[in-house]
Each structure stands twice: as C-alpha cells, then as structure tokens.
Write an enzyme that holds these catalytic residues in place. Structure first.
Site, short mmCIF file in Angstrom:
data_model
loop_
_atom_site.label_atom_id
_atom_site.label_comp_id
_atom_site.label_asym_id
_atom_site.label_seq_id
_atom_site.Cartn_x
_atom_site.Cartn_y
_atom_site.Cartn_z
N THR A 1 0.85 -1.19 0.00
CA THR A 1 0.00 0.00 0.00
C THR A 1 0.88 1.24 0.00
O THR A 1 2.06 1.17 0.33
CB THR A 1 -0.86 0.10 1.27
OG1 THR A 1 -0.01 0.40 2.39
CG2 THR A 1 -1.61 -1.18 1.52
N ASP A 2 0.30 2.36 -0.31
CA ASP A 2 0.99 3.60 0.00
C ASP A 2 0.81 3.83 1.51
O ASP A 2 0.06 3.13 2.19
CB ASP A 2 0.46 4.77 -0.83
CG ASP A 2 1.51 5.89 -0.92
OD1 ASP A 2 2.46 5.89 -0.10
OD2 ASP A 2 1.39 6.78 -1.78
N TYR A 3 1.49 4.83 2.01
CA TYR A 3 1.62 5.12 3.44
C TYR A 3 0.24 5.25 4.12
O TYR A 3 -0.49 6.21 3.84
CB TYR A 3 2.38 6.42 3.56
CG TYR A 3 3.07 6.69 4.86
CD1 TYR A 3 4.45 6.55 4.98
CD2 TYR A 3 2.36 7.14 5.97
CE1 TYR A 3 5.10 6.84 6.16
CE2 TYR A 3 3.01 7.41 7.16
CZ TYR A 3 4.38 7.27 7.25
OH TYR A 3 5.01 7.56 8.42
#
Ligand code: BGC
Length: 740
Positions: free
Chosen positions: A282-284
């Site tokens: 995932t992104d952050y």
C-alpha cells in the site's frame, strides 16, 4: 552464422532450465518455511513499518522494535546505512523465532546520496539509455547503503502542473512514459535481483494518482474506463511487462472506490489480465485512509477490503497486524488469502538473495567505495546537462563567451544547494551540490561575478524586497545578467500542489525590476513543474528551463550557458500560458467546434489563445535542424502490416547538436473520437554541423490500436495523417490508410 544462432538458443534454453530449477528450489523452501510459521508470523510478513530519523541518525521506535523481535514485521523503510540496517537485520535473523530476513525499502527517486535530475527533468532528455543508467546507478548506491527495495519508478501520467508530484513522473505522454517506465525497472533491477548492486523496484501509484481533480494532491480521480486504460494504465503495464518486482497502491479513489480497496484494479486487471506475480504494497497508511474516504466504517473493515482486493503488504498502517487474525476467526477472510500474500513476499525475499545471505547488502567496505564515487558524479553531470531545455534564445544571446568581463547572478537559486536537489531527494547530500555560482566561476574564471540573492521563494514568508536595490545595482554594473529563479524543493513534490503556477513570492517583481536595467539577460528557471512563464517569454531574451538537476546542477548549467554542451532537451509536458488553460496537453480531442479565429462559437477563450506557451516535445538547440523528404513506404496497409516512415534531418547551423526526431500520427475517423496527435516514435540523433541523415521509423497497425467503441483494443481501418518534426507542432505531413 548458424553456429552462433544455435549457441544463442542453447544459452537461452540453459537459462530457462536453470530458472525453472531455481523456482522449484524456491517454492520448496518457501513451502517448508510457511509450514513452520504461525498465523501471527505470517501476518507479520505483511507488515511494513518506517524507521525514524533524528539528529543522531536513524532510530526505530520502541514499539516497532518489540514487534520486530516478536516476528511481526516483514520489512522496514526509511532505514539505511549499512551499520544501522545490519543491526536491524541481526535482530530479525537472530532474535526472531524463524529468523526471516527483512527487506529494506526507501524512496530512491532520483539518486540516493548522489542526486540526479528530478524525474520530470530526466524525461526531457528522451534518452532511454541514460535514464536506465540513472536507475542502475541509483540502485547501486542505494544497495551499497544497505537497501534492497526502492519505491520507484513513479509512472503516473500527469497533465496538471498544479499537482506538485508532477516533478516525480515523466510528463504527460503515455507512449514515452511507458518506455521510461520500462527503462527504469530494468535499470533498478538489472538482470539479477540477487546481485547486491541492484534493488527491487516498486512501480507506483496504481492507479491514476496523477489525475487528481483540480491538481490537488490526494484528491478524487474520476475518469472513463476508456481514458484510464488508454492513457493512464499503460506505463504501469509496461513496468509489469519489464518484470517489476512490486507495485504500490495509490491514495486516490478510482470510479468511487479507493484504489487500495479495489479488487478490480489489483486482482482483475493487475493479476488476471496482466499476469503480475510480485507483491503489492500500500501507500503510506492507505488502508487506514479508506475510513475517511467513506468506503468502510472502521479500520477493521478497511483491512478486510484491502486483503480481499489483493493487497499484500500494509505500509505503516498496522491494520493487518491488528485485525487480520480476528477477521479470519470471524470467517471474513481466510488463512489461504494470507498464505498467498506471504508467499509473494517471501518469494521476493528469495529473489533478492536474502535467504542465501541476509547480510548480502550490508557491506561497509562496499558502502564506502560506492557512495559519491566518480562514476556517480560523472553521471550526475551528464544526466543534468541532458535534462536542460532551452526555451528561448533571441539573437543567439547564448552561449555566452568565456571571456565575458562581468556577470550579475541574481535570484534565490544562484548560490543555493538544497533546493537544487529537488523534491524527494530523501538522503541526497546537500553539501555535495555544485551551486550555479560555483559553476559560473569554474567556467569563466576571469569574469567578475557579483551574486545578489534579491529575494527568497515566498516560502514561510521569505519574500523580502530589501535586496532589490542591490540586485538592480549589480545588473547595472554587469555585461550580462543571469537570473536564477524558480521554486524551492518544497514548493513541488508530495503535498505541494499550487493553485498559482507563476514564480512564487516576489520573484516576478524582482525579474521585472532587473529587466528595466536593459542588460542582456538570461533567465534560468529551476522548478519542479511547468511554470507560467508568459511574462518572461515576452520580455527576457534567453530562457533556460533547468528544473532541479541535483548534485551537479551548477556545473551542468554552466556547461550549457557557455556552450560546452549544446542543449538538446525537449519538454515532456506542455507549458501553459497561464493556469486557466490547465489541463492542456498536446493530444487533446478536436471537438465539434475546433478553434476558428473568425467564428466566435468555437472552442476557445476570450482572454488567452488555445495554444500553449511551449508545446510538448519543444526545445531549442544552439544549432538548427531542417526536416524534409517525408516518405511513407506504403499508402495503404492491410491489418497486420508494417509501414516505414522516413524523413531527412539536416543540421543546418554551425554547431554539432542533438535532435529528438518525433513522429506523430492522427487517426482521422474512429468508432470513438481520436486525439489530434499521438506520439508514435522518436529517435535522438547527433548530427555534426552541416550533416544530414535519414531517420526511419517502422510502425505496424498494432501500434495504432486503441479502445474502440465496444472496448476492443485494436486498430480500425481508415485514414491516418503523419507528422514529423522536432516538437508536437511538427508540420511536415504525410498520409496513409488502413484498408477495409
Ligand atoms: C508517498 C509514496 C512514498 C511513501 C513512502 C507516501 O507518502 O505517496 O510515494 O513511496 O510515502 O515514503
């Protein structure tokens, strides 16, 4: 000849057999390992946490340390340097029950410690070999520093200069963006991921993160499936086809569903259609963010949605760790789903060579030898020069003579280091940056160079006019004025969208005041996005768009200013006349009322022309090129045929120079409307003064495919126009058709 052919086939077969054997070994090893893992340990492998960084160096918070020891962390990011990462790896290997090594990720976006030009700048080189080399060298320096995974390339097509992250991508065009995506993946990963001088790449942000409404970062993305597939998806697909090891989800929603929860994107398209078999991160905290998106009521539901979508690793959110076991107990997820994700992550660890040697990337001697090595510095200079775009050069003001007596260098980028590193320079070393002032001094040692900052970037209130007088005075006393204006590194990049794309702060006023002095003036524009340069274009005789070039910025710029390098960069993003024209890009549709100056009721503005200030593909040289003799090998093609299109290019000036020869087509009638121009080929050539060359392009009807009215991806019969030249306004024209 036959013998060579046979030997090549034999070598290829041997490699295939070897790869199969390796995969069998890998699968057996992972099966055995997973047999020993508890559910908790498996979920731990799906967890990625960040390391912190304080004045004393990198740190890991106590909580993460404890989770690491408990086998609840599979990977870390923002941790680097061999010494620090070795400590962490030892904890994973020696202190956890199964000793599974960590992967170390980092945003190595355009260099690690030695910084190359921002990606948007590098794309303007149109030089795929050089771009690949930048990725290879970034990987080498990063890997030497204990890393084995970069969160790059960012291949998001972007057509809105308000969006700050436009600096991280390769511009507006899908065809060029796809080729660059491939070059970068190959550069980072090399031929063998377990080579300790390569890193795993992570293509991001899937999908369409580069098209937020109003150019505001993280904002809603909404487009037809046709546009998504035709314009935005191909660069990610190119990275997958090039063998990218991992892919990152995007923060935005796509058609009402946050990407991180989209089974359509991550299972149907990515896995089933494209055959991707690496892992998805995932992104952050993107899983957690599905709560404020309003697609789930709480983080537990978010974890369920993400794992069901096919998302393997949770960056920083900690929600898989917290909820997945519970969700399995409740029958909402299955252990088999977790096994699939773990298997993918362990496969990457194997591919990186970490099961053979967890300390493979952790060699202090190698780190010392490689960081800032000459090879890296040389490449920083080379890539810097090749990224510069000359926008205007009235009366050949440039190149300057090295015998120039006096120069006034004015502007906040003139004697600056950190901002020249550009956005996302992560651990780039500011102290190594060659400033513009230093670059000028090296090139013209006998000139009197007066530097006046003049003002700041209008950032955090640094927009004083106190030095305006000194700047004007310096201009008065100089033979040549060089303006070093633009953005600082925080005025573009993530969470740095701007609604106004003129020079920030009071720099425009500074430029106007200095121009009143009337000296021969060059504007060096250093920014991470296309700026509105309308006034500058109308009033300053020479304009060089330097972007932010990294460690060797000052030297690269000086090479161009004094003619030791003949600039050859071409814009990969359209420069609007003002922000109101946005989005503006070269391959727009014609509309039913195309521009007609004599007809009010056609598609246009009352206050600004439709044309951009500088079109896609544009850039000047110190020499000139003439195009002639466009030749098309066939006037009519059958489906499946190829056609060769050629053109003569002549260097008609008095200096050797490089030119990016560009081929555009227009499909005149389709079952859905087609853009007015589409880039279909380019070649960068070097021509000596006076030299001519014929440049050939071969395209097949497959290259003319698009998503037809019923979403088949294919070419349609009909008439095509061909345009060749040095930018997207190329006027040399030919035609061919695809027969019924
Ligand atoms: C960015 C990503 C980046 C990640 C890790 C996020 O905020 O969107 O591009 O890779 O942080 O640093």
């Amino acid at each position: 000849m036959k013998k060579i052919f046979a030997a090549t086939i034999l070598a290829a077969l041997t490699l295939t057999v070897q790869a199969q054997e390796d995969n069998t070994k890998r699968d057996a090893f992972i099966k055995d390992l997973m047999g020993k893992m508890t559910l908790e340990e498996k979920i731990g492998q799906l967890t990625l946490y960040t390391s912190g960084w304080d004045v004393t160096g990198p740190t890991l918070n106590e909580n993460y340390k404890n989770e690491l020891k408990a086998g609840k962390v599979g990977a870390l990011f923002n941790a680097h340097t061999v010494k620090y990462n070795r400590d962490l790896q030892e904890t994973a290997v020696k202190k956890t029950r199964l000793g599974i090594p960590l992967i170390f990720g980092y945003d190595v976006i355009h260099g690690h410690r030695t910084i190359f030009p921002i990606p948007l700048a590098e794309s303007c080189s149109w030089d795929l070999d050089m771009i690949r080399e930048s990725a290879r060298l970034s990987a080498k320096e990063a890997a030497a520093s204990g890393l084995n995974w970069t969160f790059n390339p960012m291949v998001d097509i972007a057509r809105d200069p308000r969006w700050g992250r436009i600096s991280e991508g390769s511009g507006e065009d899908t065809y060029l963006g796809s080729l660059i995506a491939k070059a970068k993946v190959k550069g980072y990963q090399g031929d063998d991921l377990s080579d300790p001088l390569t890193v795993a790449a992570c293509v991001k942000h899937f999908a369409a993160y580069g098209a937020p409404q109003a150019g505001r970062d993280y904002s809603t993305v909404d487009m037809s499936e046709r546009v998504l597939r035709e314009t935005y998806l191909p660069p990610y697909k190119a990275a997958v086809d090039a063998g990218v090891e991992t892919i990152m989800t995007s923060f935005n929603e796509v058609d009402g569903v946050p990407a991180t929860g989209s089974k359509w994107l991550f299972t149907d398209i990515l896995r089933k259609e494209w055959g991707f078999n690496g892992f998805v991160v995932t992104d952050y905290t993107a899983i957690n963010e599905m709560v404020p998106h309003g697609i789930v009521a709480n983080e537990k539901e978010a974890a369920e949605l993400a794992l069901n979508a096919g998302v393997d690793m949770d960056m920083q959110g900690g929600v898989y760790n917290q909820y997945v076991a519970e969700l399995i107990k409740e029958g909402k997820l299955t252990e088999e789903q977790v096994n699939t994700a773990v298997r993918r992550i362990l496969e990457s660890k194997w591919n990186l060579g970490l099961f053979k040697d967890p300390y493979l990337y952790l060699d202090e001697k190698r780190e010392k030898k490689i960081l800032y090595s000459q090879e890296l510095m040389d490449h920083a200079l080379e890539s810097g020069k090749r990224s510069i775009v000359l926008l205007k050069n009235e009366n050949n003001l440039l190149p300057l003579s090295k015998e120039v007596k006096s120069i006034a260098l004015i502007g906040p980028l003139g004697d600056n280091q950190i901002d020249l590193l550009g956005s996302w320079h992560a651990s780039g070393n500011e102290s190594k940056v060659v400033t513009i002032l230093q670059g000028l001094k090296e090139k013209a040692p006998n000139a009197k160079i007066t530097y006046v900052k003049g003002t700041g970037f209008g950032f955090d209130g640094d927009d004083s006019k106190d030095e305006f007088e000194a700047a004007i005075e310096a201009a008065r006393n100089a033979d040549v004025v060089i303006l070093a204006v633009g953005e600082n590194y925080r005025q573009n990049g993530e969470a740095a969208s701007r609604s106004d794309i003129t020079l920030p702060g009071v720099q425009q006023e500074l430029v106007e005041e200095v121009m009143k002095v009337g000296k021969p003036t060059v504007a060096l524009v250093g920014a991470g996005r296309p700026l509105d340069l309308s006034w500058i274009d109308a009033n300053v005789p020479a304009i060089v768009n330097t972007w932010h070039l990294g460690t060797m910025h000052g030297r690269a710029v000086a090479d161009v200013l004094f003619g030791d390098y003949n600039p050859a960069g071409k814009l990969t993003i359209t420069f609007p006349r003002n922000v109101g024209q946005v989005p503006i890009y070269y391959n727009m549709k014609n509309t039913g009322r195309p521009f007609d100056a004599n007809n009010k009721y056609t598609s246009k503005y009352l206050d600004v022309p439709n044309t951009p200030l500088y079109p896609f593909g544009y850039g000047l040289s110190y020499t000139t090129f003439e195009y002639s003799g466009l030749n098309i090998s066939k006037s009519s093609l059958n489906m499946g045929d190829e056609v060769t299109i050629s053109v003569n290019v002549k260097n008609s000036g008095s200096r050797d120079g490089e030119e990016v020869v560009q081929l555009y087509i227009r499909d005149l009638v389709g079952s859905v409307t087609r853009p007015v121009r589409e880039l279909k080929g380019f070649e960068k050539i070097l021509l000596k003064a006076g030299e001519s060359r014929t440049v050939n392009f071969t395209i097949s009807t497959d290259d003319l495919a698009f998503y037809t009215r019923n979403m088949d991806f294919k070419a349609e019969p009909g008439d095509f126009e061909v345009y060749m030249g040095g930018d997207s306004n190329a006027s040399l024209k030919g035609t061919f058709k695809i027969a019924e």
